[in-house]
Design an enzyme around this catalytic site. Structure first.
Site, PDB file in Angstrom:
ATOM      1  CB  VAL A   1      -0.337  -5.995   4.046  1.00 33.84           C
ATOM      2  CG1 VAL A   1      -1.603  -5.351   4.578  1.00 33.84           C
ATOM      3  CG2 VAL A   1      -0.397  -6.176   2.542  1.00 33.84           C
TER       4      VAL A   1
ATOM      5  CE1 TYR B   1      -3.592  -0.553   5.230  1.00 39.32           C
ATOM      6  CE2 TYR B   1      -1.951  -1.057   6.879  1.00 39.32           C
ATOM      7  CZ  TYR B   1      -2.363  -1.069   5.565  1.00 39.32           C
ATOM      8  OH  TYR B   1      -1.553  -1.593   4.601  1.00 39.32           O
TER       9      TYR B   1
ATOM     10  CE1 TYR C   1      -4.363  -1.019  -4.881  1.00 40.14           C
ATOM     11  CE2 TYR C   1      -5.022  -3.310  -5.043  1.00 40.14           C
ATOM     12  CZ  TYR C   1      -4.694  -2.219  -4.284  1.00 40.14           C
ATOM     13  OH  TYR C   1      -4.681  -2.321  -2.912  1.00 40.14           O
TER      14      TYR C   1
ATOM     15  CB  SER D   1      -0.919   0.024   1.216  1.00 39.81           C
ATOM     16  OG  SER D   1      -2.153  -0.518   0.865  1.00 39.81           O
TER      17      SER D   1
ATOM     18  CE  LYS E   1      -3.894   0.845  -1.438  1.00 40.46           C
ATOM     19  NZ  LYS E   1      -4.439   0.130  -0.294  1.00 40.46           N
TER      20      LYS E   1
END
Ligand code: GLU
Length: 312
Positions: free
Chosen positions: A266, A248, A196, A71, A74
């Site tokens: 993760v 998160y 993605y 992530s 992102k």
């Protein structure tokens, strides 16, 4: 902020001590295995790097070992999309904390296929759609962007992780199709998901990640090349959303205890931006129940405390 304190402090020794301290802690948490290939990592690895905007790089432990950025990618996707489409982006994705797990699907239905922010999976898939639509070869553009930021051509995608994500990506696919049903995904869903999963599967080390993101600590300008990576306003915006939504469902607690814009993945990596100073990257694969690296949290908390880095 009192910069003199930092310069007097022996940072290299402290960074080394933090890794040793982390290694000595009892092993808690669990390596992510919902993407099976992520479980093929030695769980006891610990790396820490701090890249400053005046060109210093401090690191210790496994800071040169590549790991799956997941992530953390992102952030880079968002910067590329902001550069490409400007403010119209914010009609398709918002900038509010979600208050729900990163891969939750329920909110999307209530909110008509508009993701809460670009750092939950739905938001990052939306960003992937923008990139697929606006680049003729979005995956190539993405990896080139990272290579440029890291100042290194030898950066690749882990093919095993990439395939594993594709095979176990039903929930992400469900979100993408739901957004498509609301008209908020424009490109072909399979191409969007390919992008993605590809960006999540990039491998980088703590040293490379910390160096790559220094532009966010330097108002959008990469301190090593002096190149403008994004506008000052967009660097501010990325950091603002990182502060509220990057960790998160532990983002509030992270702001409370550490006080830095940050993003975790993760794969066990965490990056924390210190505006006007530099970027910290910590990595260790075992995750707490929020999905944040246990030892990464420990090291960043200690470093931020000791150097007085909180932005608040
Ligand atoms: N590729 C992962 C997923 O889509 C990224 C999750 C994360 O690092 O938060 O589930």
């Amino acid at each position: 902020m009192d910069w003199t304190v930092k310069h007097e402090f022996d940072i290299p020794t402290f960074v080394q001590q933090l890794v040793e301290e982390a290694r000595a802690l009892p092993a808690t948490g669990k390596v992510a295995d919902y993407i099976p290939a992520l479980a093929n990592v030695k769980p006891e690895q610990v790396g820490l790097a701090l890249a400053t905007i005046d060109g210093k790089l401090y690191s210790a432990g496994d800071a040169q070992t590549g790991f799956s950025i997941q992530s953390i990618s992102k952030i880079l996707g968002l910067v590329m999309a902001m550069n490409r489409v400007g403010d119209s982006l914010w009609q398709r994705v918002h900038m509010e904390p979600s208050g729900l797990p990163f891969n939750s699907i329920v909110q999307l239905e209530y909110e008509h296929g508009i993701p809460r922010n670009p750092f939950i999976n739905a938001g990052a898939i939306l960003i992937a759609d923008v990139l697929v639509k606006h680049y003729s070869a979005s995956r190539q553009a993405f990896i080139s962007f990272i290579r440029q930021l890291a100042g290194c051509e030898q950066i690749f995608v882990d093919e095993g992780v990439f395939q594993s994500e594709k095979q176990h990506g039903s929930r992400n696919a469900a979100m993408a199709y739901l957004m498509k049903s609301f008209g908020n995904i424009e490109a072909d869903v399979e191409r969007v998901l390919e992008h993605y999963f590809y960006q999540c599967s990039v491998t980088l080390s703590c040293q490379q990640l910390a160096t790559s993101l220094t532009f966010l600590a330097n108002r959008g300008v990469h301190p090593q090349t002096n190149g403008m990576i994004c506008s000052r306003r967009d660097a501010h915006r990325v950091n603002a959303i990182l502060s509220t939504s990057g960790m998160y469902d532990q983002s509030g607690e992270f702001a409370f205890t550490v006080g830095l814009p940050a993003k975790s993945g993760v794969g066990g990596g965490i990056v924390a931006i210190v505006p006007g100073y530099g970027v910290i990257c910590a990595w260790s694969p075992r995750l707490n129940h929020f999905g944040n690296s246990c030892l990464g949290m420990h090291m960043i908390t200690r470093l931020a405390e000791q150097l007085g880095l909180s932005v608040y």
